[in-house]
Design a protein around this motif. Structure first.
Motif, mmCIF file in Angstrom:
data_model
loop_
_atom_site.group_PDB
_atom_site.id
_atom_site.type_symbol
_atom_site.label_atom_id
_atom_site.label_comp_id
_atom_site.label_asym_id
_atom_site.label_seq_id
_atom_site.Cartn_x
_atom_site.Cartn_y
_atom_site.Cartn_z
ATOM 1 N N CYS A 118 90.666 63.743 32.983
ATOM 2 C CA CYS A 118 90.028 65.055 32.855
ATOM 3 C C CYS A 118 88.546 64.975 33.249
ATOM 4 N N ASN A 155 86.432 67.079 32.444
ATOM 5 C CA ASN A 155 85.658 67.658 31.338
ATOM 6 C C ASN A 155 85.425 66.655 30.216
ATOM 7 N N CYS A 156 86.496 65.881 29.842
ATOM 8 C CA CYS A 156 86.349 65.006 28.671
ATOM 9 C C CYS A 156 86.804 63.563 28.919
ATOM 10 N N CYS A 175 94.975 68.755 30.441
ATOM 11 C CA CYS A 175 94.342 67.777 29.571
ATOM 12 C C CYS A 175 94.824 68.006 28.131
ATOM 13 N N CYS A 231 91.369 68.411 25.558
ATOM 14 C CA CYS A 231 90.491 69.597 25.550
ATOM 15 C C CYS A 231 91.181 70.834 26.100
HETATM 16 ZN ZN LIG Z 1 89.873 67.168 28.780
#
Ligand SMILES: [Zn+2]
Length: 325
Positions: free
Chosen positions: A157, A159-160, A175, A178
């Motif tokens: 991911c 993002n995270c 994901c 998140c």
């Molecule tokens: Zn994520």
């Protein structure tokens, strides 16, 4: 509730638009995007004897040798013998209703596999240039290559950082930490034939094959219109202003996942100031010179990009005076 139609749209014959004349444009699959989360449908497609899959080892298509020709598709059982799939995607169904998947092998096949008499691993550019598969299959290989390339480089991911899971039949990654959804990307590139009356502008990048010249091109940036990207790229590469810009045609370009947006651009001046980081050379060419390159290139003279490219189509149309604003 209305029944879901088996096909999102009827697979139409080749349209007459110019994009259809470029390599990788023909595809002919009904992607059936509304069925990508229909588990029963996908199970039925997986079990149908007519179902086939494209297979990739890294970025290289695996082809089946059938006598003197190559076949791009495998049955799912044949593909299972080649190795474990790391990723798989449902591409759609063809005009006969036969399903096509694409899979990326977990392990890259070793070099010695290339000497096997049942399969061949040939890069997609060579397949395209040598016409080793039918035009529709070339488009499907391009679709698969771009999609699998994205999967192979987006396993975590953004993002995270958690490992993501394939969802929606290979057209999304999810994901679990998140809940972010990640979608396959296509990178737009503008490619433009800049013209000034009876002349057009062609340039040469150092990475091109010997003697080859082509239209100027560059990636679009965030927040740009196609027209502004054309004007910026032309000014950056050769220092001239561009007025009118007209869209002409587009081409999926799976190296690795671009969309070439072909345009005609009007030059506002002729004096070139080259950016030598981008271009080795650039100059104005007459229609007679372009026709010569297309029809019978001189032994030591410049040559055009191959016929499957949108640059070649732009030049052919311009040389025949059928490319206009
Ligand atoms: Zn994520």
């Amino acid at each position: 509730m209305a029944a879901i139609k088996p096909y999102l749209f009827a697979v139409e014959p080749t349209p007459s638009e110019p994009s259809a004349e470029t390599g990788f444009a023909l595809n002919g699959l009904d992607r059936l995007s509304q069925r990508r989360e229909d588990a029963n449908f996908l199970q039925a497609m997986t079990e149908a004897p007519s179902t086939r899959t494209l297979v990739f080892s890294g970025d290289i298509p695996v082809l089946k040798r059938c006598g003197t020709v190559h076949e791009a598709t495998f049955t799912l059982a044949e593909a299972a013998h080649l190795g474990i799939a790391r990723e798989a995607a449902f591409l759609g169904v063809d005009a006969a209703g036969e399903a096509l998947f694409a899979l990326l092998l977990e392990s890259v096949l070793p070099e010695k596999q290339q000497e096997r008499d049942d399969i061949a691993m040939i890069d997609l550019r060579t397949i395209a240039l040598q016409g080793l598969v039918a035009p529709f299959m070339l488009g499907r290989l391009g679709e698969a290559k771009s999609l699998l390339y994205w999967h192979s480089r987006h396993r975590f991911c953004a993002n995270c950082g958690t490992k993501t899971q394939v969802s929606v039949s290979g057209w999304r990654r999810h994901c679990p930490a998140c809940e972010a959804s990640h979608f396959p990307r296509t990178d737009p590139v503008v490619i433009m034939l800049v013209q000034d009356g009876a002349h057009c502008l062609l340039g040469r990048q150092a990475a091109f094959p010997p003697r080859m010249v082509s239209c100027l091109a560059g990636f679009m940036e965030s927040g740009e219109t196609i027209e502004d990207a054309v004007r910026r790229e032309v000014f950056e590469e050769v220092g001239i202003g561009v007025g009118k810009v007209t869209y002409f045609a587009s081409q999926p370009w799976p190296f690795p996942a671009s969309l070439m947006i072909g345009c005609l651009a009007e030059a506002r001046s002729r004096d070139l100031v080259l950016d030598h980081e981008e271009l080795e050379d650039a100059r104005w060419y007459s229609r007679a010179e372009v026709r010569q390159m297309l029809e019978a290139p001189l032994p030591e003279g410049p040559i055009c990009p191959p016929k499957l490219s949108i640059a070649n189509l732009l030049l052919r149309r311009w040389a025949s005076e059928s490319l206009t604003f």
